[in-house]
Design an enzyme around this catalytic site. Sequence first.
Site, short mmCIF file in Angstrom:
data_model
loop_
_atom_site.label_atom_id
_atom_site.label_comp_id
_atom_site.label_asym_id
_atom_site.label_seq_id
_atom_site.Cartn_x
_atom_site.Cartn_y
_atom_site.Cartn_z
N HIS A 137 -27.06 -23.47 9.61
CA HIS A 137 -27.74 -22.38 8.92
C HIS A 137 -27.18 -22.12 7.51
O HIS A 137 -26.01 -22.38 7.22
CB HIS A 137 -27.61 -21.09 9.74
N HIS A 146 -27.55 -37.41 -0.52
CA HIS A 146 -27.76 -38.23 0.68
C HIS A 146 -26.78 -37.78 1.74
O HIS A 146 -25.56 -37.90 1.54
CB HIS A 146 -27.56 -39.72 0.35
#
Length: 211
Positions: A137, A146
């Site tokens: 979260h 990446h």
Amino acid sequence: MGLQLCKNLLEMNRLILYGASGHAKVIFDAIKLNDQKEVILVDDNPAVKSLGELVVLSSGIIEVNDRVLISIGNNKTRHILAERLGVNFFSVVHPNAVIAKSVEIGEGTFIAAGVVINPDTSIGQHVIINTSASIDHDCRINDFVHVAPNATLCGGILVGEGSLIGAGATVIPNLKIGKWSTIGAGAVVTSDVPDNTVVVGNPARIIKTNE
């Protein structure tokens, strides 16, 4: 939200993957699983004629109304091409990814199979969240990042533009990873990482500066 974005974009204009790479194979497979098979693959290398079942065409065929996804794993290359192309981009979310409804996903981004992204996280443009990565979260993943396979970002992480989170790496909560930095495979990051640095190990330590 990410899957709906993908479906909406798949209905518009030609879809083009830029870069005949192994990464393109993974993206194309996800596109097929989203019930869309009409994809054009292009590459700058004229010697590359095919990739799996796809014929590879010249990148010179790209038109202004096409929608492009840069299917190249290197963050710097994606950054250069995104600035150069001057086209619209589309995103692809694998149907087996688990994405909270409050997650925001930027254009040109690919979310692979097995990924979990939890609520109130934002994913930037031209990002790769690779196979089975987990992002908890309230994370912010900036453009051209990446996150490699099986990497884990705990809650509240900020990842700066262009950084690579290596395969199997873990970042503990509420840290900042600087721009264009590299987190080595399997590293455990327990403190903030400055811009343009490479860190490895458990706990992660700086071993060099990126140019």
